[in-house]
Design a protein around this motif. Sequence first.
Motif, PDB file in Angstrom:
ATOM      1  N   LEU A 116       0.766  -1.129   0.013  1.00 31.94           N
ATOM      2  CA  LEU A 116       0.161  -0.095  -0.031  1.00 31.94           C
ATOM      3  C   LEU A 116       0.924   1.206   0.117  1.00 31.94           C
ATOM      4  CD1 LEU A 116      -2.841  -1.102   2.105  1.00 31.94           C
ATOM      5  CD2 LEU A 116      -2.997  -0.442   0.059  1.00 31.94           C
ATOM      6  N   ALA A 118       0.485   3.939  -1.513  1.00 33.54           N
ATOM      7  CA  ALA A 118      -0.239   5.164  -1.427  1.00 33.54           C
ATOM      8  C   ALA A 118      -0.748   5.413   0.107  1.00 33.54           C
ATOM      9  CB  ALA A 118      -1.498   4.905  -2.134  1.00 33.54           C
ATOM     10  N   SER A 119      -0.592   4.355   0.843  1.00 25.31           N
ATOM     11  CA  SER A 119      -1.072   4.626   2.375  1.00 25.31           C
ATOM     12  C   SER A 119       0.012   4.708   3.602  1.00 25.31           C
ATOM     13  CB  SER A 119      -2.303   3.528   2.619  1.00 25.31           C
ATOM     14  OG  SER A 119      -3.310   3.482   1.732  1.00 25.31           O
ATOM     15  N   SER A 193      -4.356   2.190  -5.055  1.00 23.78           N
ATOM     16  CA  SER A 193      -5.069   2.196  -3.598  1.00 23.78           C
ATOM     17  C   SER A 193      -5.576   0.798  -3.359  1.00 23.78           C
ATOM     18  CB  SER A 193      -6.105   2.989  -3.365  1.00 23.78           C
ATOM     19  OG  SER A 193      -7.075   2.873  -4.540  1.00 23.78           O
ATOM     20  N   ASP A 194      -5.837  -0.318  -4.380  1.00 24.84           N
ATOM     21  CA  ASP A 194      -6.236  -1.661  -4.075  1.00 24.84           C
ATOM     22  C   ASP A 194      -4.849  -2.380  -4.088  1.00 24.84           C
ATOM     23  OD1 ASP A 194      -8.838  -0.988  -4.197  1.00 24.84           O
ATOM     24  OD2 ASP A 194      -9.194  -1.619  -6.332  1.00 24.84           O
ATOM     25  N   LYS A 223     -12.400   2.245  -7.653  1.00 28.22           N
ATOM     26  CA  LYS A 223     -10.993   2.861  -7.410  1.00 28.22           C
ATOM     27  C   LYS A 223     -10.162   2.920  -8.891  1.00 28.22           C
ATOM     28  CE  LYS A 223     -10.947   3.106  -2.932  1.00 28.22           C
ATOM     29  NZ  LYS A 223     -11.054   1.848  -2.055  1.00 28.22           N
TER      30      LYS A 223
END
Length: 588
Positions: A116, A118-119, A193-194, A223
């Motif tokens: 992840l 992005a996260s 994001s996935d 998404k």
Amino acid sequence: MLNTTASFLRCVPLYTRPRTLHSSPAYFPSLAALARRQLGAFQTGLPASYSTFGVSEHAAVSTNKPYYITTPIFYVNAVPHIGHLHSVVLADTLKRFQEMKGRKGLLSTGTDEHGLKASIQQAAAAAEVSEKELCDRVSQRFKALFDAANISYTTFIRTTDMNHAVAVKEMWNDLWNKGYIYKGQHEGWYSVSDEAFYASTQVEEKTDEKTGEKYHVSIETGKAVEWTTEENYKFKLSEFTEPLLNWLDKNPEGKYNEVREWLQQGLSDLSVSRPRSRLTWGIPIPGDDSHVMYVWMDALTNYLTVTGYPWRGIMGAQKATGGWPADAQIVGKDILRFHAVYWPAFLMAAGLELPKKIVAHAHWTQSKMKMSKSIGNVVDPFTAMEEFGTDTIRFYLMNDGGLSDDADYSSELVAGRYRKLLAGQLGNLLSRSTSLALNPSKKVPSPPSEGNIHPDDLALWNKLKELPEKVDQSMTQFRTTQATHHIFDMLAEANANFSHGEPWKLVKDPSNKERVDQLIWNALESTRMAALLLQPIIPTKSSEILDQLGVRGDERSWEHAQRGRGWAADQEARSVATGGPMFPPLKK
Ligand code: MSP
């Protein structure tokens, strides 16, 4: 809502490796076959009810094997919300139910800390802490939540744990050695994001209303996706379409159809690594530091890690006494593909047994929208438990949150269930049954004899008889909402029986003693049965109620959850206690 037991119990022969795979140059004898030989007549079953599939409970005959249930492991890019708690309370409830039936239970939960990009990388950068520090913080928060919610987990795994890296690398090496992983080019629609690639059929074009710009999204998750080309390692998922179809075969219901549709579209090989240049926060690929492991391959393997996989050396013994194969794997419906397609395919490739059941539950929404940090409609489970009590929230989640339909969270509904069911039915019957005015001796009256049931008591008498079977069926099908429905249906009957009998009037005339005693026994027995059967859902309150009823600790297992099986032989010596309200009025 009800599913037929017949379809639930249908069994088919064990998954067998398809012929084509035998010609694979690096095919090794199946570990599953060896394990099978050890376990005897083990059968893999079929998709069961519409949200579950896997092996029939009746086929799972390995006698000493603990009941092993798992929850998804939680991303650490956001703090926990009530939807996360639901997955875990469901698993805890099912595990406690099995323990009540005398089986050792293993419950594994934890946090999913890699990937992840992005996260996690960004969230850590924004908080000006290292990725590890961010993971520690949020992981701790999940653990604190599960402790506060009285979750009896036996392992809390973090994918940053050392033993997990060992397990993941083992899995990788095994699949590599067997020829199921190769190095290739990967092109496709990629969602940051996935953390997933999607096939063209899984993507749709959208137009930005403001700018008129065209963009693509995943149909399944909504998404954004981008066309991406990269060199990475791929898993031969395409070889598993047929085996997976065989595994799923025949069940015509709900989620099963969904999975079958995915499979029928045909499976493409799956990219199982990411270039380190795009993602640094992950487990390195054995022998190639320029790539890190695909987060889902890493994450899914957690279910094996906690059982001691790779089960060699000292860990070897854990295979015999440990959990794998999991008896039930709880997942939210949004992560079904990963658990019902990728995960069994990895396991088949590794020659390992498949989980016996995959249980997909529906989501919690608020104001009919899926809870999400970005919408800002998440419910903080800590606050909810502080306001209403841990058992009230556990009860609400299990009473209202089902497998098939999304449930909308509302504080008013929590309060409503508390007032009407917990206080209004269960608490009320407890105080009625332990009333000093009616039963000054506090002794538990003797149960009536089968042939001597007052006509007014017959409906309750029968409900008490049928209740355990109904609860058992519901719980075995993971339908807690149905189980609570049956229990509270009985409690409503018990309260009606008491009201209708008016013992407070009868008690004024000593000649009515026998009838008054019967009514008290009805109420006491109904409260005892309800508290006993609710133990997996509201363990603390149930225990307090059973204490008040003078039910000993060794009289709280499944065999005692039968009409007339309470207070054992020395009933005469037992007494019930009176007390303040078990479910006091809510503050507001
Ligand atoms: N890390 C992955 C799972 C890896 S398992 C090998 C993941 N994490 S998650 O934190 O996003 O979600 C964890 C679980 O919480 C999933 O089962 C998901 O369905 C569940 N829920 C997340 N939001 C939810 C609701 N609003 N309602 C009910 N459950 C939901 O996915």
